[in-house]
Design a protein around this motif. Structure first.
Motif, PDB file in Angstrom:
ATOM      1  N   HIS A 386      40.273  48.246  62.258  1.00 40.43           N
ATOM      2  CA  HIS A 386      40.723  47.420  61.137  1.00 40.43           C
ATOM      3  C   HIS A 386      42.112  47.862  60.701  1.00 40.43           C
ATOM      4  O   HIS A 386      42.410  49.061  60.631  1.00 40.43           O
ATOM      5  CB  HIS A 386      39.737  47.531  59.973  1.00 40.43           C
ATOM      6  CG  HIS A 386      38.381  46.986  60.303  1.00 40.43           C
ATOM      7  ND1 HIS A 386      38.089  45.647  60.245  1.00 40.43           N
ATOM      8  CD2 HIS A 386      37.246  47.610  60.722  1.00 40.43           C
ATOM      9  CE1 HIS A 386      36.828  45.458  60.592  1.00 40.43           C
ATOM     10  NE2 HIS A 386      36.295  46.632  60.892  1.00 40.43           N
ATOM     11  N   ARG A 387      42.943  46.904  60.350  1.00 37.61           N
ATOM     12  CA  ARG A 387      44.327  47.201  59.986  1.00 37.61           C
ATOM     13  C   ARG A 387      44.431  47.890  58.628  1.00 37.61           C
ATOM     14  O   ARG A 387      45.175  48.850  58.473  1.00 37.61           O
ATOM     15  CB  ARG A 387      45.158  45.913  59.975  1.00 37.61           C
ATOM     16  CG  ARG A 387      46.607  46.126  59.518  1.00 37.61           C
ATOM     17  CD  ARG A 387      47.384  44.825  59.489  1.00 37.61           C
ATOM     18  NE  ARG A 387      48.729  45.043  58.954  1.00 37.61           N
ATOM     19  CZ  ARG A 387      49.046  44.984  57.679  1.00 37.61           C
ATOM     20  NH1 ARG A 387      48.100  44.697  56.781  1.00 37.61           N
ATOM     21  NH2 ARG A 387      50.288  45.200  57.282  1.00 37.61           N
ATOM     22  N   LEU A 388      43.689  47.407  57.640  1.00 38.13           N
ATOM     23  CA  LEU A 388      43.804  47.910  56.280  1.00 38.13           C
ATOM     24  C   LEU A 388      42.643  48.832  55.937  1.00 38.13           C
ATOM     25  O   LEU A 388      41.513  48.640  56.423  1.00 38.13           O
ATOM     26  CB  LEU A 388      43.853  46.751  55.280  1.00 38.13           C
ATOM     27  CG  LEU A 388      44.977  45.733  55.473  1.00 38.13           C
ATOM     28  CD1 LEU A 388      44.895  44.653  54.410  1.00 38.13           C
ATOM     29  CD2 LEU A 388      46.338  46.413  55.453  1.00 38.13           C
ATOM     30  N   GLU A 389      42.915  49.807  55.091  1.00 38.68           N
ATOM     31  CA  GLU A 389      41.868  50.721  54.633  1.00 38.68           C
ATOM     32  C   GLU A 389      40.806  49.971  53.848  1.00 38.68           C
ATOM     33  O   GLU A 389      39.617  50.281  53.945  1.00 38.68           O
ATOM     34  CB  GLU A 389      42.494  51.817  53.777  1.00 38.68           C
ATOM     35  CG  GLU A 389      41.515  52.886  53.303  1.00 38.68           C
ATOM     36  CD  GLU A 389      40.940  53.701  54.435  1.00 38.68           C
ATOM     37  OE1 GLU A 389      39.800  54.205  54.270  1.00 38.68           O
ATOM     38  OE2 GLU A 389      41.606  53.849  55.476  1.00 38.68           O
ATOM     39  N   SER A 390      41.218  48.968  53.062  1.00 38.37           N
ATOM     40  CA  SER A 390      40.249  48.189  52.286  1.00 38.37           C
ATOM     41  C   SER A 390      39.300  47.433  53.200  1.00 38.37           C
ATOM     42  O   SER A 390      38.094  47.364  52.940  1.00 38.37           O
ATOM     43  CB  SER A 390      40.975  47.217  51.357  1.00 38.37           C
ATOM     44  OG  SER A 390      41.842  46.363  52.093  1.00 38.37           O
ATOM     45  N   SER A 391      39.819  46.855  54.287  1.00 36.61           N
ATOM     46  CA  SER A 391      38.961  46.147  55.244  1.00 36.61           C
ATOM     47  C   SER A 391      38.009  47.111  55.937  1.00 36.61           C
ATOM     48  O   SER A 391      36.824  46.798  56.138  1.00 36.61           O
ATOM     49  CB  SER A 391      39.829  45.423  56.272  1.00 36.61           C
ATOM     50  OG  SER A 391      39.038  44.790  57.255  1.00 36.61           O
ATOM     51  N   TYR A 392      38.520  48.288  56.294  1.00 40.14           N
ATOM     52  CA  TYR A 392      37.665  49.314  56.918  1.00 40.14           C
ATOM     53  C   TYR A 392      36.519  49.703  55.985  1.00 40.14           C
ATOM     54  O   TYR A 392      35.349  49.763  56.400  1.00 40.14           O
ATOM     55  CB  TYR A 392      38.519  50.533  57.264  1.00 40.14           C
ATOM     56  CG  TYR A 392      37.738  51.747  57.696  1.00 40.14           C
ATOM     57  CD1 TYR A 392      37.323  51.905  59.013  1.00 40.14           C
ATOM     58  CD2 TYR A 392      37.399  52.739  56.777  1.00 40.14           C
ATOM     59  CE1 TYR A 392      36.596  53.019  59.402  1.00 40.14           C
ATOM     60  CE2 TYR A 392      36.685  53.856  57.152  1.00 40.14           C
ATOM     61  CZ  TYR A 392      36.285  53.994  58.466  1.00 40.14           C
ATOM     62  OH  TYR A 392      35.552  55.092  58.842  1.00 40.14           O
ATOM     63  N   GLN A 393      36.839  49.940  54.710  1.00 43.40           N
ATOM     64  CA  GLN A 393      35.821  50.336  53.749  1.00 43.40           C
ATOM     65  C   GLN A 393      34.798  49.216  53.533  1.00 43.40           C
ATOM     66  O   GLN A 393      33.600  49.478  53.412  1.00 43.40           O
ATOM     67  CB  GLN A 393      36.466  50.726  52.425  1.00 43.40           C
ATOM     68  CG  GLN A 393      37.254  52.027  52.470  1.00 43.40           C
ATOM     69  CD  GLN A 393      36.379  53.235  52.734  1.00 43.40           C
ATOM     70  OE1 GLN A 393      35.189  53.236  52.424  1.00 43.40           O
ATOM     71  NE2 GLN A 393      36.959  54.278  53.317  1.00 43.40           N
ATOM     72  N   ASN A 394      35.251  47.966  53.472  1.00 39.44           N
ATOM     73  CA  ASN A 394      34.330  46.849  53.262  1.00 39.44           C
ATOM     74  C   ASN A 394      33.326  46.731  54.394  1.00 39.44           C
ATOM     75  O   ASN A 394      32.122  46.542  54.158  1.00 39.44           O
ATOM     76  CB  ASN A 394      35.108  45.541  53.121  1.00 39.44           C
ATOM     77  CG  ASN A 394      35.898  45.468  51.828  1.00 39.44           C
ATOM     78  OD1 ASN A 394      35.650  46.240  50.902  1.00 39.44           O
ATOM     79  ND2 ASN A 394      36.853  44.571  51.764  1.00 39.44           N
ATOM     80  N   HIS A 395      33.791  46.844  55.629  1.00 38.88           N
ATOM     81  CA  HIS A 395      32.875  46.738  56.775  1.00 38.88           C
ATOM     82  C   HIS A 395      31.939  47.939  56.849  1.00 38.88           C
ATOM     83  O   HIS A 395      30.755  47.789  57.202  1.00 38.88           O
ATOM     84  CB  HIS A 395      33.676  46.612  58.074  1.00 38.88           C
ATOM     85  CG  HIS A 395      34.221  45.239  58.323  1.00 38.88           C
ATOM     86  ND1 HIS A 395      35.351  44.772  57.706  1.00 38.88           N
ATOM     87  CD2 HIS A 395      33.773  44.224  59.102  1.00 38.88           C
ATOM     88  CE1 HIS A 395      35.598  43.531  58.100  1.00 38.88           C
ATOM     89  NE2 HIS A 395      34.657  43.176  58.935  1.00 38.88           N
ATOM     90  N   LEU A 396      32.464  49.118  56.504  1.00 42.88           N
ATOM     91  CA  LEU A 396      31.605  50.312  56.518  1.00 42.88           C
ATOM     92  C   LEU A 396      30.527  50.212  55.443  1.00 42.88           C
ATOM     93  O   LEU A 396      29.345  50.491  55.707  1.00 42.88           O
ATOM     94  CB  LEU A 396      32.459  51.559  56.308  1.00 42.88           C
ATOM     95  CG  LEU A 396      31.700  52.887  56.222  1.00 42.88           C
ATOM     96  CD1 LEU A 396      30.954  53.156  57.520  1.00 42.88           C
ATOM     97  CD2 LEU A 396      32.656  54.040  55.907  1.00 42.88           C
ATOM     98  N   VAL A 397      30.927  49.817  54.236  1.00 46.12           N
ATOM     99  CA  VAL A 397      29.957  49.688  53.144  1.00 46.12           C
ATOM    100  C   VAL A 397      28.891  48.649  53.489  1.00 46.12           C
ATOM    101  O   VAL A 397      27.697  48.859  53.230  1.00 46.12           O
ATOM    102  CB  VAL A 397      30.680  49.325  51.830  1.00 46.12           C
ATOM    103  CG1 VAL A 397      29.676  48.933  50.752  1.00 46.12           C
ATOM    104  CG2 VAL A 397      31.520  50.498  51.346  1.00 46.12           C
TER     105      VAL A 397
END
Length: 663
Positions: A386-397
């Motif tokens: 994922h490009r953005l940290e926010s997108s990474y966190q959303n998918h992980l959560v």
């Protein structure tokens, strides 16, 4: 390199050590020199334009440490680049602009207190993360450590084992003052949230603010739950009232938190920070290209490839883990049946105690499975690129929440709605609550604290054997902090609060003491988490945050599920069933009508209670209006400039003459 301190910048530049970089043993000199050059080079040359000092702690072990800092001007320019928001003289919060720096409250030229130490470390962390390869094919001295244009240099150095760790330094005096106000004295007063935020950053400040708020919000449900549990267990009227209050409570506390959070983050300056141009996360990789929005060089990666990875690999993996969770639940019910059969045969004290053993074992297995799954989910989400940290966190959560909801609540739903055994439901819920809380406090707090104390004693004795008279205090601090465990983030802490919220909102009408246990857990969590932050883990890098992110959506979704669950439990109660002796369809329709009414009430409350107070709405609207007016003026000046350059030359000279005379 001799033991001691060597400066890579002119001695007249101010230096304040903010970030520590630990290199692996026996790293080649050309690699060290190349890394130092990258850090100190100017931005236009692909560097970070930071200050750095290096020294070898032990000649025998060749242990090299870099201390990274920045000049005051560089930090202020970094604050502008990061989009930090500061209070102006007129009381409004505005994005920091270096050229207008004297318009901001508390700004004094050359004063280091305008930016907090956490903000300075965040700026340096962003610069180091954005340090990317250009023409390099590999790390100098290590041909096997491949590089390509756009690759994060520090990520490659860490994956190659050349950089052991990068972490921010503590400020010992500030930390001492904070710990005294925070956890060294037991008091009824609130936590020093603003001071926590100033030292650890917005993310940590928001977590402790939410933890404190959630604990206070649980107290009314706990006070209602105690008398209800002991005096009104079989009273149908009070049963309905308690379930209804539970649903209203779960909605109101979330809406009030939004208002409280918006006021708090506006005061911190993160509510109005622009997120449209968020930098790529360090782990993001791809072919170097141009961002069409910002015009900056950054890695690019096909969204189609990412989507295929999600749906062809991640989704099947999550489904397989959910199947495993359900299979483990089946084993738990087999053990529960065996324990019940044994108790019916023996009718002894031992057999009665044995009834709790399957639930305890299952609670332990749930905790183990949750931790293993989270580790696998982190690897899988990182692989999705994922490009953005926010997108990474959303998918992980999302991955972790789906598994945890099934793993932690599926057995309770099965007991409640398939077995229809409310007695077993209360027993299982109480066992899960108590066992998980004991395990969490031991694994997350007591064990790390005990291990850290042992480690500190060994490190202090090792440092004293070095017999260094100069920089001894700093050397000892670096030694102690670099052997601490890295702070794992707030993910597990929010997850624990989410599960507690689920237990209370879903099943507290069946087991009212759930809120009492949640309050006790949170009270111990307040002090144990504070102890961990200050004494057990390394200081984490600060990260701007305007709220609790995707966790807010998770809590709201749990609130909707709570409506359906509580209404179904009401419909299953003997008193309600006695009201519809002839037609089960009438019972189902009545429960469905109550459910839709409560859902409507929930959404009406969410709509009526605004997310921001009127004062904050006005200030945010004022800022947006000023931004629009500034954009209009800029467009007018650009058009005027083009007109002057395309019109008659005397007219242009006249404009220049007027501009010079008027300043």
């Amino acid at each position: 390199m001799k033991r001691g301190l060597s400066v890579t910048d002119p001695p007249d530049l101010p230096f304040r050590p903010l970030v520590v970089i630990e290199l692996a043993k026996d790293v080649k000199a050309e690699t060290r020199d190349w890394l130092v050059k990258k850090i100190v080079d100017k931005k236009k040359d692909g560097g970070c334009q930071l200050l750095i000092k290096s020294f070898i702690i032990s000649e025998e072990e060749e242990e090299t440490i870099f201390l990274v800092g920045a000049s005051p001007k560089r930090l202020l320019l970094g604050a502008e680049s990061l989009g930090l928001v500061k209070e102006c003289e007129d009381g409004y919060m505005r994005p920091f602009i270096y050229n207008n720096r004297r318009e901001y409250t508390h700004f004094i030229e050359g004063d280091e207190d305008f930016l907090t130490m956490a903000e300075c470390q965040c700026i340096i962390k962003q610069d180091l993360d954005n340090l990317r390869a250009r023409d390099e094919k590999s790390v100098p001295g290590y041909p096997h450590s491949k590089l390509y244009p756009g690759k994060s240099i520090f990520r490659r150095l860490q994956t190659s084992g050349l950089v052991i760790q990068v972490f921010p330094l503590h400020d010992k005096e500030d930390l001492k003052r904070l710990t005294h106000r925070w956890y060294r004295q037991i008091r009824v007063a609130f936590q020093p949230i603003d001071q926590i935020r100033r030292y650890f950053g917005d993310t940590i400040g928001l977590y402790f603010g939410f933890l404190e708020y959630f604990t206070l919000a649980l107290i009314p449900m706990a006070l209602l739950g105690v008398p209800y549990y002991f005096f009104a267990w079989e009273d149908y009227d009070k049963y309905v009232v308690f379930a209804t209050l539970n649903l209203v409570w779960s909605t109101v506390i979330l809406e009030i938190w939004k208002r409280y959070c918006s006021s708090m983050t506006y005061r911190w300056g993160t509510l109005i920070m622009k997120k449209e141009f968020e930098e790529p996360r360090p782990g993001f990789h791809g072919v170097l290209g141009i961002n069409p929005v910002t015009g900056r060089e950054e890695p690019t990666y096909s969204s189609l490839r990412r989507t295929l990875r999600i749906y062809l690999v991640s989704v099947p993996f999550v489904c397989g883990c959910l199947y495993l969770s359900i299979y483990v639940m089946k084993i738990y019910f087999d053990l529960e049946t065996m324990a019940l059969d044994y108790d019916r045969e023996q009718q002894s004290t031992f057999s009665s105690l044995l009834l709790y053993v399957p639930s305890i074992i299952y609670a332990i297995v749930i905790e183990i499975m949750n931790r293993i799954y989270k580790y696998a989910a982190e690897i899988l989400t990182s692989w999705e690129n994922h490009r953005l940290e926010s997108s990474y966190q959303n998918h992980l959560v999302l991955k972790v929440l789906v598994f945890n909801i099934v793993n932690c609540f599926s057995s309770l739903f099965y007991i409640a709605f398939v077995m229809c055994d409310l007695k077993l439901l209360r027993q299982s819920l109480a066992t899960l609550l108590i066992t998980s809380q004991i395990l969490n406090q031991f694994v997350e707090s007591l064990l790390p604290y005990w291990m850290q104390k042992r480690s500190n004693r060994k490190i202090k004795s090792k440092v004293k054997t070095l017999k260094l008279d100069t920089e001894f205090a700093l050397l000892e601090q670096i030694h102690l902090e670099k052997h601490m465990d890295a702070y794992p983030g707030t993910f597990d802490d929010y997850l624990e609060l989410f599960l507690l919220f689920g237990y209370v909102s879903l099943f507290s009408c069946v087991y009212p003491l759930a809120a009492v246990f949640a309050v006790l857990n949170n009270l111990t969590e307040l002090y144990s988490d504070a102890l961990k932050m200050c004494r057990v883990f390394k200081r984490p890098f600060s990260a701007p945050a305007a709220g609790i992110g995707v966790w807010m959506l998770a809590f709201e979704t749990m609130g909707i599920i709570a409506v359906i669950t509580n209404c179904t439990l009401l419909g299953m109660s003997p008193q309600v069933n006695a009201m519809f002796p002839d037609s089960k369809m009438d019972l189902i329709l009545t429960v469905a009508a109550i459910e839709h009414t409560l859902l409507a009430l929930k959404f009406i409350l969410a709509f009526v209670i605004p997310d921001q107070s009127y004062e904050v709405q006005v200030k945010v609207a004022r800022l947006e209006f000023e931004s629009l007016e500034a954009l209009k003026q800029k467009q007018t000046l650009v058009m005027f400039w083009h007109f002057c350059h395309s019109g008659p030359r005397p007219f242009l000279y006249g404009i220049i003459d007027i501009s010079v005379n008027t300043g």
